[in-house]
Scaffold this motif. Structure first.
Motif: not given
Length: 267
Positions: A60, A80, A83-84, A127, A175
């Motif tokens: 990551n 994203y 979100e992270q 995701n 994925e």
């Protein structure tokens, strides 16, 4: 005496200038197109010592950034990133918005979306942000209808938000990197631009439906930490990535499959 002082000042200026870029700038990036774009930056700005770390092992890049193993990363869009930040309990800084990789709908079995049969199986990224993004793309192409209106502040949608589904399409959450390899097993798949390029697909030519660039909130970003926000290496890389030269490289290299956000000669 004056000449010696001038020489000393010049020498100090050169030393300070050199020290700004003394350490390599470590940037984690996806292989395509991010690393390719960064390698082009290395050619046009050799004074900026870039150490490009390609993300091919599932690591990551945000975890690497948070732990100090890299100085910046270049692979993600803003939803994203937010979100992270929540998942990791960290705050990051956007240094530049560079390009858009339009999400596309692809099929090995059908030539148009109208050809999709009743009950068609459509693979979609699993995701939260790209799942929502993919569902909006299906709505834009008339395959489903979602409740509510899309906006920058809207809540992420899921398949539970589908209120009309005339073809009764089946959503398979997979994925993202696996979807290009799954096209033979489904009727269609929604694929991120970078994974499409890696699989030899041309989003501009092969996609049966593709995101529009205008007002697209999913620009790929150069991201760093608050500590490095004002680092001259970060600022220089941000300037390079949003330059007309890089914009022209992106347009020429990817033929509409990757779209520069800024720095275009036509801006």
């Amino acid at each position: 005496m004056r000449k010696s002082a001038a020489l000393l000042i010049t020498s100090l200026s050169l030393l300070i200038s050199h020290s700004l870029y003394a350490a390599p700038l470590r940037v984690a990036a996806d292989p395509v197109p991010h690393s390719e774009i960064l390698n082009y930056v290395k050619k046009i700005d050799p004074k900026l010592d870039l150490n490009i770390i390609e993300m091919t092992n599932g690591a990551n890049p945000n975890e690497l950034l948070a732990s100090g193993d890299v100085d910046a990363n270049y692979f993600q869009h803003l939803p994203y990133l937010h979100e992270q930040e929540k998942a990791l309990g960290k705050k990051f800084v956007v240094a530049a918005a560079v390009h858009i990789e339009p999400l596309g709908i692809y099929s090995h079995k059908y030539k148009t979306l109208a050809d999709l049969p009743q009950g068609a199986k459509i693979a979609i990224p699993n995701n939260a942000t790209n799942l929502s993004r993919g569902l909006w793309l299906l709505q834009d192409n008339g395959l489903i209808k979602l409740k509510g209106e899309r906006s920058a502040e809207s809540t992420l949608v899921t398949p539970k938000d589908i209120i009309e589904n005339p073809k009764n399409v089946k959503i398979l959450e997979i994925e993202s990197p696996q979807i290009p390899r799954s096209l033979d097993d489904v009727d269609a798949g929604i694929i991120n631009g970078n994974y499409a390029l890696e699989a030899g697909l041309s989003p501009a030519k092969d996609a049966l439906g593709i995101e529009k660039a205008k007002d697209n909130p999913y620009a790929n970003l150069l991201v760093t930490t608050p500590v490095l926000e004002n680092d001259p290496r970060i600022k220089q890389l941000a300037k390079d990535l949003t330059s007309p030269q890089v914009a022209e490289f992106i347009r020429t290299q990817y033929h509409g499959s990757v779209i520069p956000v800024a720095g275009s000669a036509h801006d």
